[in-house]
Scaffold this motif. Sequence first.
Motif, PDB file in Angstrom:
ATOM      1  N   THR A  62      -4.697 -11.209  -2.926  1.00  0.00           N
ATOM      2  CA  THR A  62      -3.306 -10.892  -2.626  1.00  0.00           C
ATOM      3  C   THR A  62      -3.219  -9.780  -1.596  1.00  0.00           C
ATOM      4  O   THR A  62      -2.461  -9.868  -0.636  1.00  0.00           O
ATOM      5  CB  THR A  62      -2.555 -10.481  -3.905  1.00  0.00           C
ATOM      6  OG1 THR A  62      -2.654 -11.545  -4.837  1.00  0.00           O
ATOM      7  CG2 THR A  62      -1.100 -10.201  -3.620  1.00  0.00           C
ATOM      8  N   GLY A  63      -4.007  -8.723  -1.792  1.00  0.00           N
ATOM      9  CA  GLY A  63      -3.991  -7.608  -0.847  1.00  0.00           C
ATOM     10  C   GLY A  63      -4.420  -8.036   0.539  1.00  0.00           C
ATOM     11  O   GLY A  63      -3.870  -7.571   1.540  1.00  0.00           O
ATOM     12  N   MET A  64      -5.395  -8.922   0.622  1.00  0.00           N
ATOM     13  CA  MET A  64      -5.881  -9.406   1.920  1.00  0.00           C
ATOM     14  C   MET A  64      -4.761 -10.149   2.650  1.00  0.00           C
ATOM     15  O   MET A  64      -4.536  -9.934   3.838  1.00  0.00           O
ATOM     16  CB  MET A  64      -7.090 -10.331   1.720  1.00  0.00           C
ATOM     17  CG  MET A  64      -7.693 -10.826   3.005  1.00  0.00           C
ATOM     18  SD  MET A  64      -8.524  -9.538   3.942  1.00  0.00           S
ATOM     19  CE  MET A  64      -9.928  -9.234   2.903  1.00  0.00           C
ATOM     20  N   HIS A  65      -4.056 -11.018   1.931  1.00  0.00           N
ATOM     21  CA  HIS A  65      -2.950 -11.752   2.545  1.00  0.00           C
ATOM     22  C   HIS A  65      -1.876 -10.791   3.045  1.00  0.00           C
ATOM     23  O   HIS A  65      -1.372 -10.942   4.158  1.00  0.00           O
ATOM     24  CB  HIS A  65      -2.346 -12.748   1.541  1.00  0.00           C
ATOM     25  CG  HIS A  65      -1.157 -13.487   2.079  1.00  0.00           C
ATOM     26  ND1 HIS A  65      -1.271 -14.451   3.055  1.00  0.00           N
ATOM     27  CD2 HIS A  65       0.158 -13.398   1.776  1.00  0.00           C
ATOM     28  CE1 HIS A  65      -0.068 -14.922   3.330  1.00  0.00           C
ATOM     29  NE2 HIS A  65       0.818 -14.301   2.571  1.00  0.00           N
ATOM     30  N   HIS A  66      -1.554  -9.801   2.238  1.00  0.00           N
ATOM     31  CA  HIS A  66      -0.515  -8.837   2.613  1.00  0.00           C
ATOM     32  C   HIS A  66      -0.900  -8.047   3.863  1.00  0.00           C
ATOM     33  O   HIS A  66      -0.038  -7.692   4.662  1.00  0.00           O
ATOM     34  CB  HIS A  66      -0.244  -7.860   1.464  1.00  0.00           C
ATOM     35  CG  HIS A  66       0.489  -8.484   0.325  1.00  0.00           C
ATOM     36  ND1 HIS A  66       0.002  -9.545  -0.374  1.00  0.00           N
ATOM     37  CD2 HIS A  66       1.697  -8.194  -0.219  1.00  0.00           C
ATOM     38  CE1 HIS A  66       0.868  -9.884  -1.312  1.00  0.00           C
ATOM     39  NE2 HIS A  66       1.900  -9.076  -1.245  1.00  0.00           N
ATOM     40  N   MET A  67      -2.176  -7.777   4.031  1.00  0.00           N
ATOM     41  CA  MET A  67      -2.620  -7.044   5.224  1.00  0.00           C
ATOM     42  C   MET A  67      -2.644  -7.950   6.453  1.00  0.00           C
ATOM     43  O   MET A  67      -2.152  -7.576   7.515  1.00  0.00           O
ATOM     44  CB  MET A  67      -4.009  -6.449   4.989  1.00  0.00           C
ATOM     45  CG  MET A  67      -4.016  -5.271   4.033  1.00  0.00           C
ATOM     46  SD  MET A  67      -5.633  -4.486   3.907  1.00  0.00           S
ATOM     47  CE  MET A  67      -6.593  -5.741   3.097  1.00  0.00           C
ATOM     48  N   ILE A  68      -3.198  -9.123   6.300  1.00  0.00           N
ATOM     49  CA  ILE A  68      -3.382 -10.022   7.447  1.00  0.00           C
ATOM     50  C   ILE A  68      -2.052 -10.528   7.990  1.00  0.00           C
ATOM     51  O   ILE A  68      -1.890 -10.697   9.198  1.00  0.00           O
ATOM     52  CB  ILE A  68      -4.300 -11.200   7.046  1.00  0.00           C
ATOM     53  CG1 ILE A  68      -5.727 -10.687   6.844  1.00  0.00           C
ATOM     54  CG2 ILE A  68      -4.263 -12.304   8.088  1.00  0.00           C
ATOM     55  CD1 ILE A  68      -6.692 -11.726   6.340  1.00  0.00           C
ATOM     56  N   VAL A  69      -1.079 -10.762   7.126  1.00  0.00           N
ATOM     57  CA  VAL A  69       0.185 -11.370   7.546  1.00  0.00           C
ATOM     58  C   VAL A  69       0.938 -10.499   8.562  1.00  0.00           C
ATOM     59  O   VAL A  69       1.725 -11.001   9.360  1.00  0.00           O
ATOM     60  CB  VAL A  69       1.057 -11.707   6.321  1.00  0.00           C
ATOM     61  CG1 VAL A  69       1.723 -10.475   5.762  1.00  0.00           C
ATOM     62  CG2 VAL A  69       2.079 -12.756   6.666  1.00  0.00           C
TER      63      VAL A  69
END
Length: 185
Positions: free
Chosen positions: A2-9
């Motif tokens: 979840t954190g990875m998606h939030h950063m990459i987006v």
Amino acid sequence: MTGMHHMIVHFPVGFWALAVLLVLFGTLGRGRTAEISQAALLPLLLLSLLGALAAIITGFLVWPWEANLHSPLARNHILMSLWSMAVWTMVAVLIWRAGAAAFTGARRWVLVFLALLGGGLFAMSGTLGGHLAGAPTAFSKILGALGWNVYTSFYVPDGVLLALILIGLGCAVLGAIGRHKVIKK
């Protein structure tokens, strides 16, 4: 994940917001500002599409497919994300194929339309993602005022879907005819 998606987006969102401005400066501006905007747009779009692909992949890993498919909010977010990527891919292909000519004549208005459409779609996708993360935005109120409750499924009625398909086919035919005329010259 979840954190990875939030950063990459944030990469495609930021790049696409900048791309909207570059399209406007490149098509409506004059002089050095327009030249710089036109030159910077294609590399920016390529980076944004790589970021969008990474964001979509990590987004699919956040929740199980069953949860995504049963949540209208998640389905809408996925739909808007994929549409955003499709529109910005069209803009990138237009600029790649047409080069500086994409910023002149009738192509300029197609480019402006696609950039504004892509900007609206990624804004919708972002606000839906904010709802999923528990951080709703004021943009949801604007969507609500336009008649869309973000917690219900967005759908395209069959008649509208048929019209979109016919418009797409018409555009493909016009493109093929135009290409054929250019090749004959």
